[in-house]
Enzyme design. Structure first.
Site, PDB file in Angstrom:
ATOM      1  N   HIS A  68     -35.337  -6.863  30.664  1.00  0.00           N
ATOM      2  CA  HIS A  68     -35.042  -5.694  31.510  1.00  0.00           C
ATOM      3  C   HIS A  68     -36.336  -5.080  32.033  1.00  0.00           C
ATOM      4  O   HIS A  68     -36.412  -4.636  33.182  1.00  0.00           O
ATOM      5  CB  HIS A  68     -34.283  -4.625  30.716  1.00  0.00           C
ATOM      6  CG  HIS A  68     -32.994  -5.085  30.111  1.00  0.00           C
ATOM      7  ND1 HIS A  68     -32.806  -5.199  28.761  1.00  0.00           N
ATOM      8  CD2 HIS A  68     -31.824  -5.452  30.690  1.00  0.00           C
ATOM      9  CE1 HIS A  68     -31.568  -5.606  28.516  1.00  0.00           C
ATOM     10  NE2 HIS A  68     -30.952  -5.779  29.670  1.00  0.00           N
ATOM     11  N   GLY A  79     -27.925  -1.862  28.968  1.00  0.00           N
ATOM     12  CA  GLY A  79     -28.732  -1.140  27.988  1.00  0.00           C
ATOM     13  C   GLY A  79     -29.235  -2.012  26.855  1.00  0.00           C
ATOM     14  O   GLY A  79     -29.189  -3.233  26.920  1.00  0.00           O
ATOM     15  N   ASP A 118     -29.250 -14.942  33.850  1.00  0.00           N
ATOM     16  CA  ASP A 118     -27.837 -14.961  34.235  1.00  0.00           C
ATOM     17  C   ASP A 118     -27.749 -15.520  35.661  1.00  0.00           C
ATOM     18  O   ASP A 118     -27.423 -14.798  36.610  1.00  0.00           O
ATOM     19  CB  ASP A 118     -27.266 -13.542  34.150  1.00  0.00           C
ATOM     20  CG  ASP A 118     -27.377 -12.989  32.741  1.00  0.00           C
ATOM     21  OD1 ASP A 118     -26.585 -13.394  31.887  1.00  0.00           O
ATOM     22  OD2 ASP A 118     -28.288 -12.179  32.468  1.00  0.00           O
TER      23      ASP A 118
END
Ligand code: AMP
Length: 281
Positions: free
Chosen positions: A37, A31, A150
């Site tokens: 995102h 979130g 990541d």
């Protein structure tokens, strides 16, 4: 847009979509959504009938002295962004819903974890692998989208999907950056004003390293030294690691060749930032 907090309701909803022949693209997150995102959601939206987003700050992947309690959370804001991005369903479980009183089985990562963040954050990737095992079984995606910011996570999740034969394809997505090169991150809000000005130097140091390799440097220790000096000269951050490996195997490479990752983590007063570049030599 549907928001579901119960795992079994979510699984039934996804099973229904599948029985209607719809393909499912899944973006797992913690979130506090940002452009990084959004690019995963965009990719999922392009390729699938249904886009599922999970928002879950997973306690299993935080160490005892890490920022689980203070990790930024804002569901209302995330809902607005998700709906703008055309998300069909948000899975937003509580910790109790995901883990109950205690787990009987959890996943242990046995490879690609003794480097980078895996070495610095013991148990982190076990927590990631465990939550993703649950999420894949609940969401039943055809494809799941992960950011290369990541990169170790991508390498481990790809390994896990192969090892355990999960019927899902992992789609890696390029790191989204601010105009000055800083990789977008939910944790960037913790940077002090001065640190925010210095933070783009992390990416700059990676680019300098890449340039030095293109100009003929062939050993990783020189690359690491170059990056460390640049960060020390241009920021107040404390270097957590600067490392070079083959990618996605994450094996040590003294003489650089093939596909490699140069990755770093730097601690500022309230935020630990990570970044990397991956390229072929
Ligand atoms: P997080 O909410 O931090 O767990 O991140 C959820 C997903 O978004 C992970 O797959 C991350 O790699 C990805 N992500 C985070 N930041 C970025 C970024 N700057 N660019 C691309 N993907 C990102």
């Amino acid at each position: 847009m549907n928001i579901i907090t119960n795992a079994s309701d979510m699984q039934k909803t996804m099973q229904k979509y599948k029985s209607e022949g719809k393909s499912i693209g899944f973006v797992p997150t913690m979130g506090y959504l940002h452009e990084g995102h959004k690019s995963l959601l965009q990719e999922a939206r392009k390729r699938h009938d249904i886009v599922a987003l999970s928002i879950f700050v997973n306690p299993l992947q935080f160490g005892p002295n890490e920022d689980f309690d203070t990790y930024p959370r804002d569901l209302k804001r995330d809902e607005t962004i998700a709906s703008e991005m055309g998300v069909d369903v948000i899975f937003y479980p509580t910790v109790q819903e995901m883990y109950g009183e205690e787990l009987t089985v959890s996943v242990k990562v046995t490879n690609r974890t003794d480097a980078l963040c895996g070495r610095k954050r013991p148990g982190h990737f076990d927590g990631v692998a465990t939550v993703l095992t649950k999420l894949f079984n609940i969401v039943l995606p055809d494809e799941a989208f992960f950011g290369l910011k990541d990169a170790q996570q991508v390498a481990i999740v790809q390994g896990m999907v192969e090892d355990f034969n999960f019927p899902v394809k992992i789609v890696p997505v390029t790191t989204v950056r601010e105009e000055d090169g800083l990789a977008k991150s939910s944790r960037n809000v913790y940077l002090l004003e001065e640190e925010r000005k210095q933070a783009p130097q992390l990416y700059q140091s990676l680019l300098l390293a890449k340039e030095s390799i293109e100009e003929g440097v062939t050993n990783s220790s020189s690359v690491v030294s170059l990056i460390e000096s640049h960060i020390k000269e241009t920021t107040n951050g404390i270097i957590d690691y600067v490392e070079v490996y083959s990618y996605p195997q994450l094996k040590t490479v003294e003489q650089l060749s093939g596909k490699i990752i140069i990755a770093l983590a730097v601690k500022f007063s309230k935020a630990r930032l990570i970044d990397n570049i991956i390229f072929e030599i």
